[in-house]
Motif scaffolding. Sequence first.
Motif, PDB file in Angstrom:
ATOM      1  N   TYR A   1       0.856  -1.187   0.000  1.00 33.45           N
ATOM      2  CA  TYR A   1       0.000   0.000   0.000  1.00 33.45           C
ATOM      3  C   TYR A   1       0.898   1.245   0.000  1.00 33.45           C
ATOM      4  O   TYR A   1       1.867   1.311   0.768  1.00 33.45           O
TER       5      TYR A   1
ATOM      6  N   ARG B   1       3.044   2.226  -2.217  1.00 34.39           N
ATOM      7  CA  ARG B   1       4.303   2.126  -2.979  1.00 34.39           C
ATOM      8  C   ARG B   1       4.040   2.452  -4.456  1.00 34.39           C
ATOM      9  O   ARG B   1       4.157   1.612  -5.323  1.00 34.39           O
TER      10      ARG B   1
ATOM     11  N   TYR C   1      -5.166  -0.128  -4.152  1.00 37.74           N
ATOM     12  CA  TYR C   1      -3.902   0.527  -3.804  1.00 37.74           C
ATOM     13  C   TYR C   1      -3.280   1.252  -5.001  1.00 37.74           C
ATOM     14  O   TYR C   1      -2.388   2.076  -4.822  1.00 37.74           O
TER      15      TYR C   1
ATOM     16  N   TRP D   1     -13.029  -6.257   1.049  1.00 36.98           N
ATOM     17  CA  TRP D   1     -13.946  -5.974   2.165  1.00 36.98           C
ATOM     18  C   TRP D   1     -15.294  -6.583   1.829  1.00 36.98           C
ATOM     19  O   TRP D   1     -15.700  -6.570   0.662  1.00 36.98           O
TER      20      TRP D   1
ATOM     21  N   SER E   1     -10.882 -10.915   3.035  1.00 35.47           N
ATOM     22  CA  SER E   1     -10.211  -9.972   3.910  1.00 35.47           C
ATOM     23  C   SER E   1     -11.275  -9.194   4.674  1.00 35.47           C
ATOM     24  O   SER E   1     -12.340  -8.890   4.121  1.00 35.47           O
ATOM     25  N   ASN E   2     -10.991  -8.907   5.911  1.00 36.04           N
ATOM     26  CA  ASN E   2     -11.936  -8.164   6.761  1.00 36.04           C
ATOM     27  C   ASN E   2     -13.255  -8.911   6.939  1.00 36.04           C
ATOM     28  O   ASN E   2     -14.315  -8.290   7.042  1.00 36.04           O
TER      29      ASN E   2
ATOM     30  N   GLN F   1      -7.503 -12.131   5.572  1.00 36.35           N
ATOM     31  CA  GLN F   1      -6.517 -11.089   5.882  1.00 36.35           C
ATOM     32  C   GLN F   1      -7.210 -10.015   6.733  1.00 36.35           C
ATOM     33  O   GLN F   1      -8.155  -9.380   6.269  1.00 36.35           O
TER      34      GLN F   1
ATOM     35  N   TYR G   1      -2.668  -7.955   8.847  1.00 29.92           N
ATOM     36  CA  TYR G   1      -2.277  -6.666   8.234  1.00 29.92           C
ATOM     37  C   TYR G   1      -2.101  -5.627   9.332  1.00 29.92           C
ATOM     38  O   TYR G   1      -2.571  -5.816  10.444  1.00 29.92           O
TER      39      TYR G   1
ATOM     40  N   PRO H   1       0.629  -5.120  10.954  1.00 30.11           N
ATOM     41  CA  PRO H   1       1.230  -5.883  12.054  1.00 30.11           C
ATOM     42  C   PRO H   1       2.047  -5.031  13.015  1.00 30.11           C
ATOM     43  O   PRO H   1       2.365  -5.481  14.111  1.00 30.11           O
TER      44      PRO H   1
ATOM     45  N   GLY I   1       3.227   1.292  12.877  1.00 26.53           N
ATOM     46  CA  GLY I   1       4.458   1.833  13.475  1.00 26.53           C
ATOM     47  C   GLY I   1       4.331   2.101  14.970  1.00 26.53           C
ATOM     48  O   GLY I   1       5.331   2.276  15.663  1.00 26.53           O
TER      49      GLY I   1
ATOM     50  N   ASP J   1       9.554  -3.319  17.369  1.00 27.96           N
ATOM     51  CA  ASP J   1       8.929  -3.574  16.069  1.00 27.96           C
ATOM     52  C   ASP J   1       9.112  -5.043  15.675  1.00 27.96           C
ATOM     53  O   ASP J   1       8.167  -5.740  15.283  1.00 27.96           O
TER      54      ASP J   1
ATOM     55  N   ILE K   1       2.258  -9.131   6.760  1.00 27.41           N
ATOM     56  CA  ILE K   1       2.675  -8.355   5.587  1.00 27.41           C
ATOM     57  C   ILE K   1       3.044  -6.920   5.960  1.00 27.41           C
ATOM     58  O   ILE K   1       2.403  -5.958   5.518  1.00 27.41           O
ATOM     59  N   PRO K   2       4.096  -6.753   6.775  1.00 29.98           N
ATOM     60  CA  PRO K   2       4.486  -5.379   7.138  1.00 29.98           C
ATOM     61  C   PRO K   2       4.914  -4.586   5.903  1.00 29.98           C
ATOM     62  O   PRO K   2       5.343  -5.177   4.913  1.00 29.98           O
TER      63      PRO K   2
ATOM     64  N   ARG L   1      14.894  -4.912   8.785  1.00 27.98           N
ATOM     65  CA  ARG L   1      14.566  -5.173  10.208  1.00 27.98           C
ATOM     66  C   ARG L   1      13.337  -6.057  10.320  1.00 27.98           C
ATOM     67  O   ARG L   1      13.290  -6.995  11.091  1.00 27.98           O
ATOM     68  N   ASN L   2      12.329  -5.708   9.530  1.00 30.57           N
ATOM     69  CA  ASN L   2      11.080  -6.474   9.599  1.00 30.57           C
ATOM     70  C   ASN L   2      11.314  -7.914   9.135  1.00 30.57           C
ATOM     71  O   ASN L   2      10.865  -8.861   9.763  1.00 30.57           O
TER      72      ASN L   2
HETATM   73  N1  LIG Z   1      -6.755  -5.985   3.711  1.00 32.71           N
HETATM   74  C1  LIG Z   1      -6.830  -4.762   4.178  1.00 32.71           C
HETATM   75  O1  LIG Z   1      -7.915  -4.179   4.322  1.00 32.71           O
HETATM   76  C2  LIG Z   1      -5.562  -4.034   4.537  1.00 32.71           C
HETATM   77  C3  LIG Z   1      -5.619  -2.871   5.328  1.00 32.71           C
HETATM   78  C4  LIG Z   1      -4.412  -2.238   5.657  1.00 32.71           C
HETATM   79  C5  LIG Z   1      -3.214  -2.762   5.213  1.00 32.71           C
HETATM   80  N2  LIG Z   1      -3.194  -3.876   4.434  1.00 32.71           N
HETATM   81  C6  LIG Z   1      -1.916  -4.424   3.931  1.00 32.71           C
HETATM   82  O2  LIG Z   1      -1.028  -4.534   5.005  1.00 32.71           O
HETATM   83  C7  LIG Z   1       0.188  -3.850   4.705  1.00 32.71           C
HETATM   84  C8  LIG Z   1       0.793  -3.318   5.971  1.00 32.71           C
HETATM   85  O3  LIG Z   1      -0.093  -2.430   6.620  1.00 32.71           O
HETATM   86  P1  LIG Z   1       0.286  -0.926   6.931  1.00 32.71           P
HETATM   87  O4  LIG Z   1       1.333  -0.470   5.996  1.00 32.71           O
HETATM   88  O5  LIG Z   1      -0.960  -0.151   6.975  1.00 32.71           O
HETATM   89  O6  LIG Z   1       0.822  -0.980   8.434  1.00 32.71           O
HETATM   90  P2  LIG Z   1       2.150  -1.525   9.152  1.00 32.71           P
HETATM   91  O7  LIG Z   1       2.928  -2.451   8.295  1.00 32.71           O
HETATM   92  O8  LIG Z   1       1.709  -1.957  10.501  1.00 32.71           O
HETATM   93  O9  LIG Z   1       2.982  -0.189   9.364  1.00 32.71           O
HETATM   94  C9  LIG Z   1       3.553   0.543   8.333  1.00 32.71           C
HETATM   95  C10 LIG Z   1       3.959   1.884   8.925  1.00 32.71           C
HETATM   96  O10 LIG Z   1       4.912   1.671   9.937  1.00 32.71           O
HETATM   97  C11 LIG Z   1       6.168   2.221   9.557  1.00 32.71           C
HETATM   98  N3  LIG Z   1       7.148   1.144   9.774  1.00 32.71           N
HETATM   99  C12 LIG Z   1       7.445   0.093   8.970  1.00 32.71           C
HETATM  100  N4  LIG Z   1       8.389  -0.683   9.523  1.00 32.71           N
HETATM  101  C13 LIG Z   1       8.683  -0.112  10.712  1.00 32.71           C
HETATM  102  C14 LIG Z   1       9.574  -0.443  11.741  1.00 32.71           C
HETATM  103  N5  LIG Z   1      10.343  -1.539  11.667  1.00 32.71           N
HETATM  104  N6  LIG Z   1       9.635   0.361  12.822  1.00 32.71           N
HETATM  105  C15 LIG Z   1       8.859   1.463  12.915  1.00 32.71           C
HETATM  106  N7  LIG Z   1       7.991   1.842  11.964  1.00 32.71           N
HETATM  107  C16 LIG Z   1       7.906   1.057  10.874  1.00 32.71           C
HETATM  108  C17 LIG Z   1       6.047   2.628   8.113  1.00 32.71           C
HETATM  109  O11 LIG Z   1       6.709   3.862   7.866  1.00 32.71           O
HETATM  110  P3  LIG Z   1       7.901   3.953   6.766  1.00 32.71           P
HETATM  111  O12 LIG Z   1       7.300   3.588   5.448  1.00 32.71           O
HETATM  112  O13 LIG Z   1       8.320   5.381   6.854  1.00 32.71           O
HETATM  113  O14 LIG Z   1       8.949   2.992   7.212  1.00 32.71           O
HETATM  114  C18 LIG Z   1       4.544   2.824   7.935  1.00 32.71           C
HETATM  115  O15 LIG Z   1       4.177   4.132   8.332  1.00 32.71           O
HETATM  116  C19 LIG Z   1      -0.239  -2.782   3.689  1.00 32.71           C
HETATM  117  O16 LIG Z   1       0.842  -2.302   2.918  1.00 32.71           O
HETATM  118  C20 LIG Z   1      -1.236  -3.569   2.871  1.00 32.71           C
HETATM  119  O17 LIG Z   1      -0.549  -4.375   1.924  1.00 32.71           O
HETATM  120  C21 LIG Z   1      -4.347  -4.533   4.123  1.00 32.71           C
END
Ligand SMILES: NC(=O)c1ccc[n+]([C@@H]2O[C@H](COP(=O)([O-])OP(=O)(O)OC[C@H]3O[C@@H](n4cnc5c(N)ncnc54)[C@H](OP(=O)(O)O)[C@@H]3O)[C@@H](O)[C@H]2O)c1
Length: 274
Positions: free
Chosen positions: A19, A21, A47, A106, A137-138, A160, A186, A188, A192, A212, A227-228, A238-239
């Motif tokens: 999301y 990118r 996305y 959804w 998902s959801n 998901q 999602y 995860p 952040g 993290d 899927i971080p 790191r992830n």
């Molecule tokens: N199915 C659904 O409805 C749904 C909903 C939401 C998300 N998703 C999927 O899940 C993926 C992940 O969700 P998300 O991106 O919303 O949340 P996330 O992975 O929990 O968090 C991403 C955020 O955390 C930061 N981050 C990443 N790695 C970090 C670390 N090691 N330490 C501190 N901060 C860190 C990132 O900033 P930086 O980019 O600046 O590092 C970004 O702002 C999405 O890309 C998407 O593919 C699916």
Amino acid sequence: MARQVRYASDMPIMGLGTYGRRGREGQAAIEAGLEIGYRHLDTAQDYLTEEENGAALRASGLQRDEVFVTTKVRTGNLGPGKVVPSVRESLDTIGIDKLDLVLIHWPSPNGEIPLPVYVEQLAEVSALGLSRHVGVSNFTIALIDEARDILGDVPIYTNQVEVHPYLQNRKLVAHCHSLGISVTAYQPLAHGSVAEDAVLTEIGRAHGAGADQVSLAFLMQMGLSTIPSSARKERMVRNFVAQEITLTDTEMARIATLDRGWRRIDPAWGPDWD
Ligand SMILES: NC(=O)c1ccc[n+]([C@@H]2O[C@H](COP(=O)([O-])OP(=O)(O)OC[C@H]3O[C@@H](n4cnc5c(N)ncnc54)[C@H](OP(=O)(O)O)[C@@H]3O)[C@@H](O)[C@H]2O)c1
């Protein structure tokens, strides 16, 4: 050099959320992810990153079957006769012949489109061979059960949903697992916010890891895929290496106490969560 990939069945336990990118920078970040070792790309029609995912996949030089690709059908494509053409369009946009996983992103907002309308089309996606697996998902427990009845012998590969230490979603996870449906977490990292958590930070010290990474290790040890996402290479690394952390039972139990039902993604039109 690419690191070792861990699998949950044929899907890597950790994938790359894509999301946000978008454009050349987005593509470069996905390419960096593939170089680090990620072998699951999670995109969605909504996305607008399907094209970047396909371009990164081609630029990586990896074979198609080395990377698990997931997309999700957007809400506007759930109506009669819309799901299959939208998946064909996703295939064209990504530039591949077949997806590994297609999810309903959804459930239809406020149940406007009856669930059988789009779940039957998901079965068609599977029957036509447009995707190796299909899933949702959801979805809540009730929606999972309803979808299973409609799909018959077409398995729901994954559900998901949002899961992180502050929203552990245990009832839903247990229900899915009891039916042999995997759960993909999602957000995860709670977008952040877990990175500063005092308990996770303290646990991380014993493993030479950060809060993290402990959050991700916790989810994988709960038996979830995850899927971080990050735009930054160092965070993607790191992830990814959080896969190497093994938490003790005591640490797992301590993290379990952090659950506060804190749902970050909760649209007014969303389902009645469990
Ligand atoms: N199915 C659904 O409805 C749904 C909903 C939401 C998300 N998703 C999927 O899940 C993926 C992940 O969700 P998300 O991106 O919303 O949340 P996330 O992975 O929990 O968090 C991403 C955020 O955390 C930061 N981050 C990443 N790695 C970090 C670390 N090691 N330490 C501190 N901060 C860190 C990132 O900033 P930086 O980019 O600046 O590092 C970004 O702002 C999405 O890309 C998407 O593919 C699916």
